[in-house]
Design an enzyme around this catalytic site. Sequence first.
Site, PDB file in Angstrom:
ATOM      1  N   HIS A  17       0.836  -1.201   0.000  1.00  0.00           N
ATOM      2  CA  HIS A  17       0.000   0.000   0.000  1.00  0.00           C
ATOM      3  C   HIS A  17       0.875   1.257   0.000  1.00  0.00           C
ATOM      4  O   HIS A  17       0.599   2.209  -0.737  1.00  0.00           O
ATOM      5  CB  HIS A  17      -0.910   0.042   1.237  1.00  0.00           C
ATOM      6  CG  HIS A  17      -1.942  -1.026   1.284  1.00  0.00           C
ATOM      7  ND1 HIS A  17      -2.111  -1.838   2.388  1.00  0.00           N
ATOM      8  CD2 HIS A  17      -2.873  -1.428   0.391  1.00  0.00           C
ATOM      9  CE1 HIS A  17      -3.097  -2.682   2.169  1.00  0.00           C
ATOM     10  NE2 HIS A  17      -3.577  -2.458   0.951  1.00  0.00           N
ATOM     11  N   LYS A  41     -16.371  -7.701   5.684  1.00  0.00           N
ATOM     12  CA  LYS A  41     -15.035  -8.270   5.748  1.00  0.00           C
ATOM     13  C   LYS A  41     -14.606  -8.580   7.183  1.00  0.00           C
ATOM     14  O   LYS A  41     -13.652  -9.309   7.389  1.00  0.00           O
ATOM     15  CB  LYS A  41     -14.014  -7.337   5.100  1.00  0.00           C
ATOM     16  CG  LYS A  41     -14.044  -7.363   3.587  1.00  0.00           C
ATOM     17  CD  LYS A  41     -12.837  -6.658   3.026  1.00  0.00           C
ATOM     18  CE  LYS A  41     -12.795  -6.788   1.505  1.00  0.00           C
ATOM     19  NZ  LYS A  41     -11.602  -6.162   0.955  1.00  0.00           N
ATOM     20  N   ARG A  95      -1.827  -6.164  -8.322  1.00  0.00           N
ATOM     21  CA  ARG A  95      -0.760  -7.116  -8.026  1.00  0.00           C
ATOM     22  C   ARG A  95      -0.701  -8.215  -9.073  1.00  0.00           C
ATOM     23  O   ARG A  95       0.360  -8.698  -9.410  1.00  0.00           O
ATOM     24  CB  ARG A  95      -0.992  -7.760  -6.653  1.00  0.00           C
ATOM     25  CG  ARG A  95      -0.879  -6.797  -5.499  1.00  0.00           C
ATOM     26  CD  ARG A  95      -1.287  -7.473  -4.231  1.00  0.00           C
ATOM     27  NE  ARG A  95      -2.693  -7.877  -4.361  1.00  0.00           N
ATOM     28  CZ  ARG A  95      -3.477  -8.217  -3.368  1.00  0.00           C
ATOM     29  NH1 ARG A  95      -3.012  -8.258  -2.153  1.00  0.00           N
ATOM     30  NH2 ARG A  95      -4.731  -8.541  -3.569  1.00  0.00           N
ATOM     31  N   SER A 133      -3.033  -7.994   2.627  1.00  0.00           N
ATOM     32  CA  SER A 133      -3.361  -7.814   4.043  1.00  0.00           C
ATOM     33  C   SER A 133      -3.869  -9.108   4.673  1.00  0.00           C
ATOM     34  O   SER A 133      -3.520  -9.435   5.808  1.00  0.00           O
ATOM     35  CB  SER A 133      -4.394  -6.700   4.217  1.00  0.00           C
ATOM     36  OG  SER A 133      -3.855  -5.458   3.842  1.00  0.00           O
TER      37      SER A 133
END
Length: 164
Positions: A17, A41, A95, A133
């Site tokens: 990030h 989440k 990514r 993460s």
Amino acid sequence: MRIGLYPGTFDPLTKGHIDIITRATQLVDRLVIGVAINRDKGPLFTLDERVAMIEAEVRTLSAQSGVEIVAHPFENLLIDCARDVGAQIIIRGLRAVTDFEYEFQMVGMNRAMDASIETVFLMAEARHQAIASKLVKEIARLGGDVSNFVSPAITAALAAKYPR
């Protein structure tokens, strides 16, 4: 003034990030880090903790780059958040190909809702492409070393959440 919005849950903020944030400062005069309130989440860190981590981590970068960087919690549509903060561009980090497939759909929907707001994709640096993460939290939960993936302060915050 060019305003960019970089949205995510940032649970926790990773070196990947920070890489995207650093590179985004070259594109905008003001960068808003949109911290998503995503109850689905089930984040490890509270909203206040995530905002505080972001503010602490970007303080030096903001001073060095001359770009104002602020954390802004949001729970509405991303395009509405972009309008709320006056962003002309949404910045997204990629990514892998799977990220692109999801983001491609999101761009189409966002453009249908507001064609005046552009989306810019920044590829993560090769050394950060594997960082997610979710994986960082899993490594920390199982007692692994996450110091290659997050800052020392966030390493400590993860250790506090997962005491051994």
